[in-house]
Design an enzyme around this catalytic site. Structure first.
Site, PDB file in Angstrom:
ATOM      1  N   SER A 284      45.223 -22.265 -10.868  1.00 62.09           N
ATOM      2  CA  SER A 284      45.830 -22.436  -9.539  1.00 62.09           C
ATOM      3  C   SER A 284      46.358 -23.850  -9.319  1.00 62.09           C
ATOM      4  O   SER A 284      47.310 -24.038  -8.551  1.00 62.09           O
ATOM      5  CB  SER A 284      44.833 -22.060  -8.440  1.00 62.09           C
ATOM      6  OG  SER A 284      43.740 -22.944  -8.385  1.00 62.09           O
ATOM      7  N   LEU A 340      48.417 -23.389  -4.358  1.00 59.01           N
ATOM      8  CA  LEU A 340      48.348 -22.157  -3.562  1.00 59.01           C
ATOM      9  C   LEU A 340      47.507 -21.135  -4.330  1.00 59.01           C
ATOM     10  O   LEU A 340      48.024 -20.243  -4.994  1.00 59.01           O
ATOM     11  CB  LEU A 340      49.748 -21.627  -3.282  1.00 59.01           C
ATOM     12  CG  LEU A 340      49.877 -20.741  -2.038  1.00 59.01           C
ATOM     13  CD1 LEU A 340      49.542 -21.531  -0.772  1.00 59.01           C
ATOM     14  CD2 LEU A 340      51.265 -20.163  -1.920  1.00 59.01           C
ATOM     15  N   HIS A 341      46.189 -21.273  -4.211  1.00 52.52           N
ATOM     16  CA  HIS A 341      45.262 -20.544  -5.066  1.00 52.52           C
ATOM     17  C   HIS A 341      45.370 -19.016  -4.954  1.00 52.52           C
ATOM     18  O   HIS A 341      45.593 -18.308  -5.940  1.00 52.52           O
ATOM     19  CB  HIS A 341      43.814 -20.930  -4.719  1.00 52.52           C
ATOM     20  CG  HIS A 341      43.546 -22.377  -4.597  1.00 52.52           C
ATOM     21  ND1 HIS A 341      43.373 -23.206  -5.683  1.00 52.52           N
ATOM     22  CD2 HIS A 341      43.413 -23.174  -3.505  1.00 52.52           C
ATOM     23  CE1 HIS A 341      43.137 -24.435  -5.274  1.00 52.52           C
ATOM     24  NE2 HIS A 341      43.156 -24.443  -3.957  1.00 52.52           N
ATOM     25  N   ASP A 342      45.140 -18.504  -3.757  1.00 47.79           N
ATOM     26  CA  ASP A 342      44.778 -17.101  -3.588  1.00 47.79           C
ATOM     27  C   ASP A 342      45.867 -16.077  -3.928  1.00 47.79           C
ATOM     28  O   ASP A 342      45.562 -15.031  -4.514  1.00 47.79           O
ATOM     29  CB  ASP A 342      44.258 -16.865  -2.173  1.00 47.79           C
ATOM     30  CG  ASP A 342      42.941 -17.582  -1.921  1.00 47.79           C
ATOM     31  OD1 ASP A 342      42.283 -17.964  -2.905  1.00 47.79           O
ATOM     32  OD2 ASP A 342      42.568 -17.763  -0.752  1.00 47.79           O
TER      33      ASP A 342
END
Length: 432
Positions: A284, A340-342
């Site tokens: 990520s 922007l991990h998710d």
């Protein structure tokens, strides 16, 4: 943005008559990056979003539930049912992340609408997940988790048959660390440049050798031309790369730290391991919302100009990501933009082929659940955490089932997915 990546993304995004839509359930603790995960799951024409379950994490479960409903309202998908899930981990007190997400979990926006729809109350979140997923054709549905794994672990404990029924499980969580990838991790600014240099020389990443003294690692990098000289400062920096890679403690990523016992339950499920894709910080932190990305998100790929105002829908998501950029700069010193991990975990269900897993690399995953200092300690202390919450991985033999942990992804395709989702949301959003 790369026009070749844009073309590839368009092919992957759009449905054809031959395509069957992918049933997906999203389990999240809606904060700033979860909002983009909801956007992607709810607006991609290839997904059939079955429902959203919420839990403790970035903020309280009450807040993350309201945030989820508000995001769905903003993008014109109030039809998606939302279920309030676990309010705390298995056997620990809840921990929140106001430093990154604010008190509400989604601070920093004036445009987020009040939800009209309410959370469902007829059945529990776990039962709703099970019923929705088990009623899909076997091997087709994906469960995507972007918060702690409390709800997912409860689902597997109460309904173990769901493991064989699922088509896939994608998780945002954990941090492998060392030199697994070349992503900028930890909190020393010089690491960003080191990561760029590592990426140029070793684009596929480097297996760390933890038994190798750091001085030998430095000599190896010097011979490769990655570092110009070896000295105490270089050794200290490389030692930092090896030993500080978490975003909550030196070795733990937030989602896994929240409920390490639940994470262990999920990763120890042998039936599910071969269907699981893990998106750790090592991935990520390669997906940074830099200036070019922000301009595309504000105005769209085809209209990258500041001569007009963004639509209200895009302005909302710009507020969301701008707040996240500020907190990541303040807390982690990341100047290039926030990771922007998710939504990357959602992309793993949509387009597995945009991820590079070194020709089928697979791993065993374990989570450290001990290591905090005091007996009878229930309150989490991230100042003295020991190894608790650390994600430990070990490669399995080629051909054996294991968790997929990619080394990199096509970021151009990913950001085009986000833009496509915003385009779709603009058409259905009730925002003026």
């Amino acid at each position: 943005m790369d026009p070749i990546a844009r073309t590839e993304a368009e092919k992957l995004w759009n449905c054809t008559q031959e395509d069957e839509r992918i049933p997906i359930w999203l389990d999240c603790d809606t904060g700033h990056d979860d909002a983009f995960a909801i956007l992607l799951a709810a607006k991609c024409p290839k997904f059939s979003l079955l429902g959203v379950s919420t839990l403790h994490g970035n903020s309280s479960c009450d807040n993350t539930t309201k945030n989820s409903l508000s995001v769905l309202e903003a993008i014109g998908r109030r039809d998606v049912p939302v279920y309030r899930g676990a309010t705390k981990p298995f056997c620990r007190e809840a921990v929140y992340a106001p430093a990154y997400h604010g008190e509400t979990g989604l601070d920093g926006t004036t445009l987020l609408p009040e939800p009209i729809q309410k959370a469902e109350t007829g059945i529990s979140a776990v039962e709703a997940m099970y019923q929705a997923l088990i009623n899909t054709p076997k091997g087709t549905a994906w469960l995507t988790a972007t918060g702690a794994l409390t709800n997912v672990a409860l689902l597997l404990a109460v309904h173990p048959d769901i493991a064989s029924h699922l088509g896939g499980l994608s998780i945002m969580g954990g941090a492998v660390g060392g030199f697994f990838t070349n992503a900028p991790m930890g909190m020393i600014k010089e690491r960003v440049q080191l990561s760029k240099d590592l990426s140029k020389m070793l684009p596929g990443g480097l297996h760390d050798h933890p038994d190798m003294p750091i001085e030998e690692v430095a000599q190896m990098f010097h011979k490769l031309g990655i570092i110009q000289e070896t000295n105490d400062r270089t050794n200290a920096l490389l030692n930092e790369v090896r030993n500080y890679y978490g975003n909550w403690t030196p070795v733990a990523e937030f989602n896994i730290f929240l409920d390490p016992e639940a994470a262990n339950c999920v990763f120890s499920n042998t039936e599910l391991a071969g269907k699981t894709t893990l998106i750790p910080l090592d991935i990520s932190h390669q997906v940074l919302a830099d200036k070019d990305v922000l301009q595309m998100l504000a105005y769209g790929y085809e209209n990258k100009t500041e001569s007009k105002k963004p639509t209200t829908l895009r302005a909302l998501f710009m507020e969301i990501i701008t707040f996240f950029a500020f907190t990541y700069l303040k807390e982690a010193g990341m100047e290039a933009g926030p990771p922007l991990h998710d939504p990357i975990a959602v992309a793993a269900a949509l387009a597995p082929g945009i991820f590079d897993d070194h020709d089928g690399e697979r791993f065993e995953v374990d989570v450290v659940t001990e290591g905090e200092n005091a007996v009878f300690r229930r309150r989490r202390d991230n100042r003295r955490p020991g190894q608790c919450g650390r994600t430990v991985v070990r490669a399995v033999e080629k051909g054996r089932p294991g968790v997929r942990i990619p080394r990199s992804l096509n970021t151009g395709v990913f950001w085009s997915f986000v833009d496509f989702a915003l385009l779709g949301a603009e058409m259905t959003s009730p925002l003026a």
